[in-house]
Design a protein around this motif. Structure first.
Motif, PDB file in Angstrom:
ATOM      1  N   UNK A  37      41.327  -2.520  11.699  1.00  0.00           N
ATOM      2  CA  UNK A  37      40.175  -3.025  10.943  1.00  0.00           C
ATOM      3  C   UNK A  37      39.814  -2.093   9.792  1.00  0.00           C
ATOM      4  N   UNK A  38      40.137  -0.795   9.906  1.00  0.00           N
ATOM      5  CA  UNK A  38      39.925   0.118   8.786  1.00  0.00           C
ATOM      6  C   UNK A  38      40.789  -0.266   7.594  1.00  0.00           C
ATOM      7  N   UNK A  39      41.934  -0.869   7.868  1.00  0.00           N
ATOM      8  CA  UNK A  39      42.889  -1.227   6.816  1.00  0.00           C
ATOM      9  C   UNK A  39      42.697  -2.651   6.305  1.00  0.00           C
ATOM     10  N   UNK A  40      42.464  -3.594   7.238  1.00  0.00           N
ATOM     11  CA  UNK A  40      42.415  -5.014   6.854  1.00  0.00           C
ATOM     12  C   UNK A  40      41.026  -5.639   6.969  1.00  0.00           C
ATOM     13  N   UNK A  41      40.033  -4.889   7.439  1.00  0.00           N
ATOM     14  CA  UNK A  41      38.673  -5.412   7.431  1.00  0.00           C
ATOM     15  C   UNK A  41      38.100  -5.702   8.807  1.00  0.00           C
ATOM     16  N   UNK A  71      42.036 -11.742  25.711  1.00  0.00           N
ATOM     17  CA  UNK A  71      43.164 -11.598  24.783  1.00  0.00           C
ATOM     18  C   UNK A  71      42.723 -11.343  23.348  1.00  0.00           C
ATOM     19  N   UNK A  72      41.476 -11.634  23.037  1.00  0.00           N
ATOM     20  CA  UNK A  72      40.956 -11.351  21.685  1.00  0.00           C
ATOM     21  C   UNK A  72      40.064 -10.115  21.657  1.00  0.00           C
ATOM     22  N   UNK A  73      40.027  -9.362  22.765  1.00  0.00           N
ATOM     23  CA  UNK A  73      39.331  -8.093  22.753  1.00  0.00           C
ATOM     24  C   UNK A  73      38.037  -8.034  23.529  1.00  0.00           C
ATOM     25  N   UNK A  74      37.558  -9.171  24.026  1.00  0.00           N
ATOM     26  CA  UNK A  74      36.343  -9.218  24.840  1.00  0.00           C
ATOM     27  C   UNK A  74      35.091  -8.865  24.024  1.00  0.00           C
ATOM     28  N   UNK A  75      33.948  -8.970  24.667  1.00  0.00           N
ATOM     29  CA  UNK A  75      32.670  -8.741  23.995  1.00  0.00           C
ATOM     30  C   UNK A  75      32.515  -7.280  23.586  1.00  0.00           C
ATOM     31  N   UNK A  76      33.126  -6.371  24.353  1.00  0.00           N
ATOM     32  CA  UNK A  76      33.003  -4.949  24.014  1.00  0.00           C
ATOM     33  C   UNK A  76      33.658  -4.663  22.658  1.00  0.00           C
ATOM     34  N   UNK A  77      34.845  -5.247  22.414  1.00  0.00           N
ATOM     35  CA  UNK A  77      35.495  -5.099  21.111  1.00  0.00           C
ATOM     36  C   UNK A  77      34.661  -5.744  20.014  1.00  0.00           C
ATOM     37  N   UNK A  78      34.097  -6.894  20.339  1.00  0.00           N
ATOM     38  CA  UNK A  78      33.241  -7.594  19.384  1.00  0.00           C
ATOM     39  C   UNK A  78      32.068  -6.722  18.951  1.00  0.00           C
ATOM     40  N   UNK A  79      31.379  -6.137  19.928  1.00  0.00           N
ATOM     41  CA  UNK A  79      30.217  -5.326  19.600  1.00  0.00           C
ATOM     42  C   UNK A  79      30.607  -4.009  18.940  1.00  0.00           C
ATOM     43  N   UNK A  80      31.764  -3.461  19.317  1.00  0.00           N
ATOM     44  CA  UNK A  80      32.238  -2.244  18.650  1.00  0.00           C
ATOM     45  C   UNK A  80      32.479  -2.509  17.175  1.00  0.00           C
ATOM     46  N   UNK A  81      33.060  -3.659  16.858  1.00  0.00           N
ATOM     47  CA  UNK A  81      33.287  -4.030  15.465  1.00  0.00           C
ATOM     48  C   UNK A  81      31.966  -4.229  14.733  1.00  0.00           C
ATOM     49  N   UNK A  82      30.994  -4.790  15.434  1.00  0.00           N
ATOM     50  CA  UNK A  82      29.661  -4.952  14.835  1.00  0.00           C
ATOM     51  C   UNK A  82      29.064  -3.586  14.492  1.00  0.00           C
ATOM     52  N   UNK A  84      32.649   8.828   7.417  1.00  0.00           N
ATOM     53  CA  UNK A  84      32.682   7.358   7.437  1.00  0.00           C
ATOM     54  C   UNK A  84      34.070   6.814   7.725  1.00  0.00           C
ATOM     55  N   UNK A  85      35.113   7.465   7.196  1.00  0.00           N
ATOM     56  CA  UNK A  85      36.462   6.932   7.371  1.00  0.00           C
ATOM     57  C   UNK A  85      36.995   7.085   8.792  1.00  0.00           C
ATOM     58  N   UNK A  86      36.303   7.871   9.642  1.00  0.00           N
ATOM     59  CA  UNK A  86      36.751   8.060  11.019  1.00  0.00           C
ATOM     60  C   UNK A  86      35.997   7.192  12.015  1.00  0.00           C
ATOM     61  N   UNK A  87      34.929   6.564  11.593  1.00  0.00           N
ATOM     62  CA  UNK A  87      34.048   5.876  12.534  1.00  0.00           C
ATOM     63  C   UNK A  87      34.759   4.720  13.241  1.00  0.00           C
ATOM     64  N   UNK A  88      35.553   3.948  12.502  1.00  0.00           N
ATOM     65  CA  UNK A  88      36.257   2.824  13.112  1.00  0.00           C
ATOM     66  C   UNK A  88      37.177   3.281  14.233  1.00  0.00           C
ATOM     67  N   UNK A  89      37.920   4.359  14.009  1.00  0.00           N
ATOM     68  CA  UNK A  89      38.845   4.866  15.029  1.00  0.00           C
ATOM     69  C   UNK A  89      38.086   5.445  16.218  1.00  0.00           C
ATOM     70  N   UNK A  90      36.998   6.165  15.941  1.00  0.00           N
ATOM     71  CA  UNK A  90      36.226   6.753  17.044  1.00  0.00           C
ATOM     72  C   UNK A  90      35.582   5.664  17.898  1.00  0.00           C
TER      73      UNK A  90
END
Length: 479
Positions: free
Chosen positions: A119-123, A168-179, A411-417
């Motif tokens: 998501x850091x690369x493609x959004x 298979x799409x990452x569950x709610x935890x992935x959803x909220x992490x992306x949020x 900021x550039x590390x937040x997505x990975x963390x």
């Protein structure tokens, strides 16, 4: 190993056409509260109903009991015969709920390691669309299974399979992490905790309305209608993201031109996982590495405790003879207390008293410990309501922890963390759900509330972690 901040400074000095950066403040469009509210409403309007339906189908299909007898389960003023039937059905139901929780953990735990750097690369928006779409499909499957069960004998184990699309799409935890990554992209350090608390408030409002309307919709219609409403609500959230949410990071032209097949194949590159771990565990100045890692552990432990929900409705059914209506009212009251606690934490403790995010989190965990102890020793229904007063600050622990984690990283590390944190959090149900289920089944006959002592121990551990973060931050300021 070189310091991460030094590596990042080199990256930032490269030409801007080869990197992805956050969207400039004046162009940012952050209105993620509506879809988060809708998702929260869908979950809480259907959660207790799903457990109730699994109990019913376990009784009728797995145990072969007459439908009229099984329909008495979960009603107020149960007879001795119905209570005995409930005691037989509950352990089997707990196993189904445990498997459902585990399925929603294993695949997302692996996916999260890839999704963060991807998501850091493609959004962020493609990840949000995928996870909300998976959630819609899962609720639609629940609707179909429930509808068929009203006409044919359908095993309750099919409900454990219905969560596969979401997993298979990452569950709610992935959803909220992306949020949360989205919020970190578009807010300053000063505003971040406030924005995360506003997002948490949107979840609480959805939780409140979902709990209030759940039993009313069930009494007026049926379980199939409840699941259909949940599916429709999440579908509205999906449409909102398609139409009303713009990307939070700037993606360079080369990456925008990549084909969909390339973007999907890029998701599974092993280098993304290595990059995630290097970022999470890399050296950082001013105690930032231990602050980040202790924050991640606290988030994981907090989600571990949330697995008590696997058996909590079964607990109040057995110990206090609660129906879905009483349980929904209790959840509604709990949500009101959490909303008030969120307000006290954000605007009282932080804005007025000037406490740090870590300090507020520590207070929240300690009050949660007190609340768990109160529930563990509860012998009357009103004791559960009294426990709410102890732990009303529980709701600030998650957003405040994510705030001090994001403030300790560039900021550039937040997505990975956050991706690493999300993976760690997703592993928690693998231990939490079986442990709570095992303890509940073993103590069901003599102390059904014993599982709450697990929560109390974990909360005091989280309190210790966040107090250590407070000490490190104090050392930062004095150095």
């Amino acid at each position: 190993m070189e310091d991460i901040t030094e590596e990042n400074s080199l990256i930032q000095n490269e030409p801007t056409n080869s990197t992805e950066t956050s969207v400039p403040f004046q162009n940012r469009y952050l209105l993620l509260e509506p879809p988060v509210f809708l998702l929260s409403y869908a979950y809480y309007v259907s959660s207790a109903v799903l457990t109730d339906q699994i109990v019913y189908q376990t009784c009728t299909v797995s145990f072969g009991v007459n439908r009229s007898e099984c329909a008495q389960l979960g009603k107020e003023h149960e007879s001795a015969e119905v209570l005995a039937l409930e005691a037989r059905v509950q352990p089997y139901t707990a196993n189904i709920l445990m498997v459902d929780s585990i399925v929603n953990s294993i695949v997302p735990a692996v996916l999260n390691l890839f999704i963060g750097p991807w998501s850091d690369r493609f959004g962020r928006k493609p990840v949000l669309l995928a996870t909300f779409a998976g959630c819609v499909i899962s609720y639609l499957l629940d609707t179909v299974i429930c509808f068929l069960s009203s006409r044919y004998p359908v095993s309750p184990w099919y409900y454990a399979l219905s969560c596969v699309p979401l997993a298979l799409t990452g569950s709610i935890c992935t959803m909220m992490t992306t949020v949360y990554c989205y919020i970190a992209d578009v807010t300053s350090e000063q505003d971040r905790s406030k924005k995360m608390s506003i997002l948490e408030a949107a979840q609480y409002i959805g939780m409140l309305l979902g709990n209030i309307s759940s039993s009313f919709i069930l009494r007026s219609t049926n379980a199939t209608t409840v699941f259909a409403i949940a599916a429709g609500t999440v579908f509205l959230a999906f449409l909102y993201i398609v139409i009303g949410v713009q990307e939070s990071i700037s993606i360079n032209d080369d990456h925008q031109k990549e084909s969909y097949s390339f973007k999907i194949s890029y998701l599974f590159r092993p280098g993304l996982v290595l990059d995630t771990f290097r970022t999470a565990f890399g050296r950082r100045p001013n105690f930032n590495r231990p602050i980040i890692l202790m924050g991640v552990i606290a988030l994981g432990a907090n989600l571990f405790v949330e697995q008590y929900q696997t058996v909590f409705f079964l607990f109040v059914r057995k110990h206090f003879n609660w129906s879905v209506r009483k349980y929904s009212f209790y959840n509604s009251a709990d949500t009101v207390f959490l909303m008030f606690g969120n307000l006290v934490g954000t605007y009282g403790l932080q804005k007025k008293l000037g406490l740090t995010e870590a300090g507020i989190t520590a207070i929240g965990f300690f009050t949660s410990f007190l609340g768990s102890v109160a529930v563990a020793v509860a012998s009357e229904s009103w004791h559960l309501y009294a426990a709410m007063a102890f732990c009303m600050l529980k709701g600030v622990t998650d957003p405040m922890t994510r705030a001090f984690i994001s403030n300790a990283a560039p900021a550039e590390d937040i997505g990975k963390i956050f991706a690493f944190s999300s993976t760690f959090e997703e592993l928690m149900p693998l231990g939490g759900a079986p442990l709570y289920t095992l303890v509940y089944k073993r103590t069901l006959s003599w102390n059904p509330g014993a599982f709450n002592w697990i929560s109390a121990l974990v909360y005091i551990f989280c309190y210790s972690l966040t107090m250590a973060v407070c000490i490190l931050q104090s050392m930062q300021r004095s150095s």
